[in-house]
Design a protein around this motif. Structure first.
Motif, PDB file in Angstrom:
ATOM      1  N   GLU A 127       0.821  -1.208   0.000  1.00 57.65           N
ATOM      2  CA  GLU A 127       0.000   0.000   0.000  1.00 57.65           C
ATOM      3  C   GLU A 127       0.859   1.264   0.000  1.00 57.65           C
ATOM      4  O   GLU A 127       0.492   2.257  -0.609  1.00 57.65           O
ATOM      5  CB  GLU A 127      -0.908   0.025   1.233  1.00 57.65           C
ATOM      6  N   THR A 128       1.981   1.241   0.709  1.00 54.70           N
ATOM      7  CA  THR A 128       2.731   2.481   0.931  1.00 54.70           C
ATOM      8  C   THR A 128       4.210   2.333   0.634  1.00 54.70           C
ATOM      9  O   THR A 128       4.755   1.233   0.573  1.00 54.70           O
ATOM     10  CB  THR A 128       2.563   2.958   2.385  1.00 54.70           C
ATOM     11  N   LEU A 129       4.856   3.473   0.464  1.00 58.18           N
ATOM     12  CA  LEU A 129       6.298   3.588   0.312  1.00 58.18           C
ATOM     13  C   LEU A 129       6.685   4.826   1.103  1.00 58.18           C
ATOM     14  O   LEU A 129       6.447   5.949   0.675  1.00 58.18           O
ATOM     15  CB  LEU A 129       6.665   3.733  -1.163  1.00 58.18           C
ATOM     16  N   ASP A 130       7.267   4.634   2.288  1.00 56.03           N
ATOM     17  CA  ASP A 130       7.316   5.707   3.282  1.00 56.03           C
ATOM     18  C   ASP A 130       8.724   6.149   3.660  1.00 56.03           C
ATOM     19  O   ASP A 130       9.694   5.402   3.518  1.00 56.03           O
ATOM     20  CB  ASP A 130       6.600   5.250   4.549  1.00 56.03           C
ATOM     21  N   ILE A 131       8.797   7.374   4.176  1.00 51.98           N
ATOM     22  CA  ILE A 131       9.988   7.887   4.841  1.00 51.98           C
ATOM     23  C   ILE A 131       9.591   8.349   6.243  1.00 51.98           C
ATOM     24  O   ILE A 131       8.444   8.735   6.483  1.00 51.98           O
ATOM     25  CB  ILE A 131      10.627   9.055   4.069  1.00 51.98           C
ATOM     26  N   ALA A 132      10.549   8.292   7.160  1.00 51.71           N
ATOM     27  CA  ALA A 132      10.298   8.697   8.547  1.00 51.71           C
ATOM     28  C   ALA A 132      10.713  10.156   8.757  1.00 51.71           C
ATOM     29  O   ALA A 132      11.704  10.616   8.186  1.00 51.71           O
ATOM     30  CB  ALA A 132      11.076   7.797   9.502  1.00 51.71           C
TER      31      ALA A 132
END
Length: 447
Positions: free
Chosen positions: A166-171
């Protein structure tokens, strides 16, 4: 095992694509979809009169979560078009879902559709033949082409793709501009300034930063940002390759730095008893000045009453070390199908329908930031807040980073790590001893 270097490279390719995000279908005033809003799915799997019940397990327990709202909406639309199919949802927190899935896997009773993260978390399930390959789902109607370039490699083992993400994230850190002004705090550019800010916030009765450590991955995610700054990119890969150890100075020092923020009362009181949803609500309700998370929470911020008072900043340098353009990267939660499902055709048909329509509905519900799939449209014209635009701009600064601990290191060692991080909150064990236990377990699990 998919190596961290390979995982990192394909994630970064996907990150570049984020800067070209652009939106999609809409709803009419009655809340019903316009004809262009969703693809109702193929008639094949649900056109018979045979009654079918699918079990679906999701790591979203909070009904205000935009991902869960999207899931429930699309289930409603699918089952309306396929009245012979019922989909029972088991909505759990992340930690609850992981624990329950381990138990289910041990008895080969995995739900028809469930959730798994990539890399080291998914590989054992794929190796044991517990998951159904989804390449045929991806091939149908060009679904594969909707995903950002390279992202699916994180869910591919032995040439077969087992998860649809669903996602491709950065913190990064969200902060409440009003509370910062109230406490007289500037955006911290160093970790030392972050620690020092805790005293000012506490003096005003404001929680400095909320984390929700009852779900142990949250503390790990924060800690690994410190490690990224202290050790630079590739530390966990080097540990896996036996070139470095957890007992090396960067990891031990990072544990000590983590303890410094805890001792400064930087997190909410009793953080180990606070779950993720409660921690998030502390920020959304204006009780916490900062919220450490990743872009998967952009939708929750976008749908909050404080969105216009929220800013973002990258994790700061530590001891003068690190590059703020390097992020903890997270190819995120994916849906998988049990190889033992008795309703394989129906499960695959629903998952195809879900992933086909997921980006459109997420965009509409203001959750379109940080998706693994491309989104067609203009975020600003669609009414997204400046905070969301700031997050999209933050994506554009990414020039490197590392994957989370549990996406890189074997699951057994990861559990030791998570336990050790939680013990830092409540125990007196030295950083060196915590690191030594972790290294011992790693060597035992990876001879």
């Amino acid at each position: 095992m998919v190596k961290a270097k390979r995982l990192l490279s394909v994630v970064l390719v996907g990150m570049v694509a984020v800067s070209t995000l652009s939106a999609c279908g809409s709803t009419n005033n009655s809340g019903q979809k316009n004809d262009s809003a969703t693809n109702s799915g193929s008639a094949g799997a649900g056109s018979s009169d045979k009654k079918v019940t699918l079990s679906l397990q999701t790591p979203y327990a909070d009904e205000s979560n935009v991902n869960l709202k999207t899931l429930r909406r699309l289930i409603g639309e699918y089952t309306k078009a396929h009245p012979n199919i019922t989909i029972n949802v088991d909505a759990l927190t992340t930690d609850q879902q992981k624990l329950k899935l381990k138990t289910q896997a041990a008895s080969n009773e995995i739900p028809d559709i469930t959730s798994l993260n990539p890399g080291a978390q998914m590989k054992p399930f794929a190796d044991e033949g517990l998951l159904a390959p989804l390449d045929d789902v991806l091939a149908k109607d060009g679904l594969k082409d909707t995903f950002k370039q390279g992202v699916l490699s994180n869910y591919t083992f032995g040439g077969k793709t087992y998860g649809l993400p669903e996602t491709l994230d950065i913190a990064y850190v969200y902060y409440n501009k009003d509370l910062f002004k109230q406490a007289g705090v500037e955006i911290p550019s160093t970790y030392e300034e972050l620690v020092a800010s805790a005293k000012k916030f506490n003096a005003k009765g404001i929680i400095p930063l909320t984390i929700g450590e009852k779900e142990t991955w949250t503390g790990s995610f924060f800690l690994m940002n410190i490690v990224l700054r202290e050790a630079g990119v590739g530390f966990l890969k080097d540990v896996m390759d036996k070139k470095k150890k957890f007992t090396d100075a960067p990891y031990v020092q990072s544990l000590a730095k983590f303890k410094d923020f805890i001792n400064a009362k930087g997190f909410e009181e009793g953080a180990v008893s606070v779950d993720y949803a409660t921690a998030q609500n502390l920020f959304l309700s204006g009780k916490a000045a900062m919220y450490f998370t990743a872009s998967w929470d952009a939708g929750s911020i976008e749908n909050s009453t404080i969105k216009d008072s929220v800013g973002v900043f990258p994790f700061p340098t530590v001891d003068g070390k690190g590059d703020v353009s390097e992020f903890m990267l997270s190819p995120g939660n994916s849906y998988v199908i049990s190889a033992a499902s008795k309703h394989m055709a129906e499960a695959k048909d629903f998952l195809h329908f879900y992933m086909t329509n997921f980006p459109k509905v997420m965009f509409e519900l203001k959750g379109g930031v940080g998706l693994a799939q491309n989104v067609d449209g203009d975020f600003k014209a669609a009414g997204y807040s400046q905070t969301a635009i700031d997050v999209l701009n933050l994506f554009k600064t990414v020039k490197g980073g590392d994957l989370a601990f549990d996406n890189t290191i074997d699951p057994t060692t990861t559990q030791t790590h998570l336990n050790g991080v939680q013990n830092v909150f409540v125990g007196d064990e030295s950083a060196a001893d915590t690191a030594k236990q972790l290294q011992n377990d790693f060597e035992m699990n990876n001879p």
